[in-house]
Design a protein around this motif. Structure first.
Motif, mmCIF file in Angstrom:
data_model
loop_
_atom_site.group_PDB
_atom_site.id
_atom_site.type_symbol
_atom_site.label_atom_id
_atom_site.label_comp_id
_atom_site.label_asym_id
_atom_site.label_seq_id
_atom_site.Cartn_x
_atom_site.Cartn_y
_atom_site.Cartn_z
ATOM 1 N N CYS A 89 36.598 53.704 49.873
ATOM 2 C CA CYS A 89 35.395 53.366 50.636
ATOM 3 C C CYS A 89 34.415 52.567 49.779
ATOM 4 O O CYS A 89 33.786 51.619 50.262
ATOM 5 C CB CYS A 89 34.720 54.645 51.141
ATOM 6 N N GLY A 90 34.301 52.958 48.508
ATOM 7 C CA GLY A 90 33.381 52.270 47.613
ATOM 8 C C GLY A 90 33.759 50.815 47.389
ATOM 9 O O GLY A 90 32.899 49.934 47.353
ATOM 10 N N ILE A 91 35.063 50.558 47.262
ATOM 11 C CA ILE A 91 35.531 49.186 47.067
ATOM 12 C C ILE A 91 35.244 48.337 48.305
ATOM 13 O O ILE A 91 34.721 47.219 48.208
ATOM 14 C CB ILE A 91 37.032 49.165 46.740
ATOM 15 N N CYS A 92 35.581 48.875 49.488
ATOM 16 C CA CYS A 92 35.319 48.139 50.740
ATOM 17 C C CYS A 92 33.824 47.907 50.932
ATOM 18 O O CYS A 92 33.399 46.818 51.329
ATOM 19 C CB CYS A 92 35.879 48.916 51.929
ATOM 20 N N LEU A 93 33.035 48.933 50.634
ATOM 21 C CA LEU A 93 31.590 48.816 50.793
ATOM 22 C C LEU A 93 31.021 47.778 49.837
ATOM 23 O O LEU A 93 30.116 47.010 50.192
ATOM 24 C CB LEU A 93 30.932 50.172 50.542
ATOM 25 N N THR A 94 31.558 47.737 48.611
ATOM 26 C CA THR A 94 31.091 46.760 47.628
ATOM 27 C C THR A 94 31.363 45.339 48.096
ATOM 28 O O THR A 94 30.473 44.474 48.064
ATOM 29 C CB THR A 94 31.789 46.970 46.269
ATOM 30 N N ILE A 95 32.583 45.086 48.556
ATOM 31 C CA ILE A 95 32.940 43.738 49.027
ATOM 32 C C ILE A 95 32.074 43.341 50.218
ATOM 33 O O ILE A 95 31.529 42.231 50.279
ATOM 34 C CB ILE A 95 34.432 43.678 49.398
ATOM 35 N N GLY A 96 31.930 44.263 51.176
ATOM 36 C CA GLY A 96 31.147 43.954 52.362
ATOM 37 C C GLY A 96 29.676 43.740 52.066
ATOM 38 O O GLY A 96 29.082 42.744 52.503
#
Length: 312
Positions: A89-96
């Motif tokens: 979730c953290g990786i997706c949130l960072t990219i977004g």
């Protein structure tokens, strides 16, 4: 006031907080870079949720009492799942969030809010890869959104601004974020998952922040107001309100109310930043928002009546 009405009001408040955050993001980057802002708001969001996690854990321990060996084993498995979910979730949130943050340097807060809202349409499209078929209304919404995006983003000479493309890429990342949460949230505590993802996002953002931006303490202090708003309200409070409210309302109604985020983003940009939309851009906004609503309307279920098939 019954619980359902109260929940709907909380969801509208959540949409207002999230939509207004676009203004905070735009103002915050006047003194600091996007990665600095992202790191600060994410870590602050995680810190905001720590007391909630602590008191929930204490309450759970008080209700259950001493854990049995099997329960301890189960808790260890849940911790591993929580860690995996938090990282994903953290990786997706960072990219977004970073795509959104960088894109806002080249486009308006209002347009950024509407383009980000397209994740509600992208989610069912990505779901096709996992065998989830989208209904007719979703496809109608997609077509309508494409037309709306044309009016909103395509300017003279069929050009689309760099910021529009970047934020659209962020919408895909947010769609992936939603699908990851959909997978992990039934397995772990939602507040703990949210708290962990914020810290993961903050740590990832801190790397390019230190390498390329090298912010000064004074620059961060000058931007403390938008950082606090985006970190405490948008990240911490907004997510917590969503969890509390969705327990007592219909999921379709909840998603429709939260999609008002895009409307509040435009209104906040107009009232606070003095941004203006042309007639063409306004039509695009209306079409995109209409597409968001249409995509979330429930499909009619076919039922059998003798030898005929009718729609409910």
């Amino acid at each position: 006031m019954d619980k359902r009405k109260l929940s709907n009001m909380l969801l509208i408040l959540t949409a207002l907080i999230w939509g207004s955050a676009f203004v905070a993001q735009s103002i915050g980057m006047e003194y600091i870079g996007p990665f600095t802002f992202g790191a600060a708001r994410s870590i602050l969001g995680g810190v905001t949720l720590l007391p909630v996690v602590f008191f929930r854990k204490k309450k759970s321990q008080a209700n259950k009492g001493k854990a049995e060996p099997d329960e301890k084993k189960e808790k260890n498995e849940q911790r591993k799942t929580l860690l995996a979910g938090g990282i994903c979730c953290g990786i997706c949130l960072t990219i977004g969030s970073m795509a959104q943050q960088i894109g806002l340097q080249y486009t308006t807060a209002g347009k950024g809010g509407f383009i980000t809202a397209l994740y509600i349409l992208i989610v069912p499209l990505l779901g096709l890869a996992f065998g989830r078929k989208a209904g007719k209304k979703v496809w109608c919404g997609v077509i309508l959104a494409v037309v709306g995006m044309y009016f909103l983003c395509v300017k003279d000479g069929f050009s689309i601004s760099k910021g529009d493309w970047i934020i659209l890429a962020g919408s895909f990342a947010f769609a992936g974020h939603i699908l990851v949460i959909d997978y992990f949230s039934p397995k772990v505590d939602g507040v703990c998952l949210s708290c962990l993802q914020f810290f993961i996002c903050g740590m990832i953002c801190a790397i390019p922040m230190l390498v390329s931006e090298q912010p000064t303490v004074n620059a961060v202090l000058v931007s403390w107001r938008p950082i606090v708003y985006a970190g405490v309200l948008s990240s911490g409070v907004g997510y917590t309100l969503q969890i509390i409210a969705q327990k007592n309302t219909d999921p379709t109604v909840a998603s429709l109310l939260m999609s008002l985020e895009s409307v509040f983003a435009v209104l906040a940009g107009w009232v606070i930043l003095g941004e203006r939309l042309s007639v063409r851009e306004f039509v695009g906004c209306v079409l995109v928002f209409s597409a968001v609503i249409i995509a979330q309307l429930p499909e009619r279920k076919a039922v059998s009546s003798g030898n005929r098939t009718v729609s409910e």
